[in-house]
Write a protein that holds these residues in place. Sequence first.
Motif, short mmCIF file in Angstrom:
data_model
loop_
_atom_site.label_atom_id
_atom_site.label_comp_id
_atom_site.label_asym_id
_atom_site.label_seq_id
_atom_site.Cartn_x
_atom_site.Cartn_y
_atom_site.Cartn_z
N ARG A 30 -0.16 7.76 0.19
CA ARG A 30 -0.88 7.58 1.23
C ARG A 30 -1.01 8.84 2.23
N THR A 31 0.09 9.33 2.42
CA THR A 31 0.39 10.33 3.31
C THR A 31 -0.37 11.67 2.38
N VAL A 32 -0.04 11.69 1.08
CA VAL A 32 -0.43 13.01 0.36
C VAL A 32 -1.95 12.87 0.37
N LEU A 33 -2.55 11.66 0.07
CA LEU A 33 -4.01 11.36 -0.10
C LEU A 33 -4.64 11.62 1.15
N GLY A 34 -4.13 11.19 2.31
CA GLY A 34 -4.86 11.35 3.58
C GLY A 34 -5.72 10.19 3.76
N VAL A 35 -5.58 9.07 3.29
CA VAL A 35 -6.59 8.09 3.26
C VAL A 35 -6.05 6.58 2.95
N PRO A 36 -6.62 5.74 3.21
CA PRO A 36 -6.12 4.31 2.67
C PRO A 36 -6.10 4.00 1.37
N ILE A 37 -5.09 3.33 0.87
CA ILE A 37 -5.01 2.87 -0.39
C ILE A 37 -5.23 1.42 -0.66
N THR A 38 -5.96 1.23 -1.60
CA THR A 38 -6.26 -0.20 -1.92
C THR A 38 -5.64 -0.68 -3.25
N VAL A 39 -4.71 -1.68 -2.83
CA VAL A 39 -3.87 -2.46 -4.06
C VAL A 39 -4.71 -3.32 -4.74
N THR A 40 -4.98 -3.00 -6.23
CA THR A 40 -5.78 -3.94 -7.00
C THR A 40 -4.86 -4.93 -7.72
N SER A 41 -3.80 -4.51 -7.84
CA SER A 41 -2.58 -5.37 -8.55
C SER A 41 -1.21 -4.73 -8.26
N GLY A 42 -0.41 -5.61 -7.67
CA GLY A 42 0.90 -5.46 -7.49
C GLY A 42 1.83 -6.32 -8.30
N TYR A 43 2.69 -7.15 -7.70
CA TYR A 43 3.55 -7.74 -8.39
C TYR A 43 2.87 -8.91 -9.08
N ARG A 44 3.38 -9.44 -10.36
CA ARG A 44 2.69 -10.46 -11.04
C ARG A 44 4.02 -11.03 -11.98
N ALA A 45 3.76 -12.54 -11.37
CA ALA A 45 4.79 -13.51 -11.97
C ALA A 45 4.59 -13.44 -13.37
N ILE A 61 -3.65 1.05 -7.98
CA ILE A 61 -4.17 1.43 -6.72
C ILE A 61 -5.67 2.09 -7.01
N ILE A 62 -6.49 2.25 -5.95
CA ILE A 62 -7.73 3.15 -6.05
C ILE A 62 -7.78 3.69 -4.74
N ALA A 63 -8.30 4.93 -4.46
CA ALA A 63 -8.47 5.20 -3.08
C ALA A 63 -9.91 5.85 -2.80
N PRO A 64 -10.78 4.70 -2.79
CA PRO A 64 -12.41 5.36 -2.80
C PRO A 64 -12.49 6.36 -1.73
N GLY A 65 -11.63 6.42 -0.58
CA GLY A 65 -11.97 7.54 0.52
C GLY A 65 -11.33 8.88 0.02
N TYR A 66 -10.84 8.87 -1.11
CA TYR A 66 -10.25 9.99 -1.56
C TYR A 66 -11.23 10.61 -2.73
N GLY A 67 -11.47 9.65 -3.74
CA GLY A 67 -12.41 9.86 -4.75
C GLY A 67 -12.04 9.10 -6.01
N THR A 68 -12.53 9.57 -7.07
CA THR A 68 -12.29 8.55 -8.36
C THR A 68 -10.88 8.47 -8.71
N PRO A 69 -10.44 7.35 -9.34
CA PRO A 69 -8.96 7.23 -9.97
C PRO A 69 -8.46 8.75 -10.54
N TYR A 70 -9.44 9.31 -11.58
CA TYR A 70 -9.06 10.72 -12.21
C TYR A 70 -8.80 11.69 -10.96
N LEU A 71 -9.61 11.67 -10.06
CA LEU A 71 -8.97 12.78 -8.78
C LEU A 71 -7.79 12.31 -8.14
#
Length: 152
Positions: free
Chosen positions: A46-61, A84-94
């Motif tokens: 998050r610090t490197v990206l400089g934007v919030p991160i959205t967790v789309t999937s974390g722990y899974r039983a 994760i995704i970080a729409p405020g930074y850009g696409t997952p590729y970026l």
Amino acid sequence: MKLSPHFSLAELTNSTTAQRLGLDNTPAPELLPRLVLAAEMLERIRTVLGVPITVTSGYRAPAVNRAVGGVTSSDHTQGHAVDIIAPGYGTPYLVASLLAPLVSTLGIGQLILEGVKGKQWVHVSTRSPEKFANRIITITDAGARTGIQVLS
């Protein structure tokens, strides 16, 4: 319960699949330290990206992992991995392209750019894979390739 300044246990265990199917997605107490390490890794990202991160999937039983079609050896079931995704930074590729040269610095054991079934996200894990070639990969419907590749 906060695992780090910006990430909570609820966020890293939230699963719409578990909710829809009535599955328990509560991690065993011995997995909590791993989830803390995952949250700390997310803080560095998050610090490197400089934007919030959205967790789309974390722990899974295990039952949740089966329901979403995850592999039986998934790091998600052990509390090591987060998608994760970080729409405020850009696409997952970026996002993946920025993170790839920094994996060791950020404590990322594995980085996967995933583009499957029309969806895209970045998978990060605190655990390194057995095969070094699998440390930074791209997975698409066509299969896995080494490195971060442009998604169609």
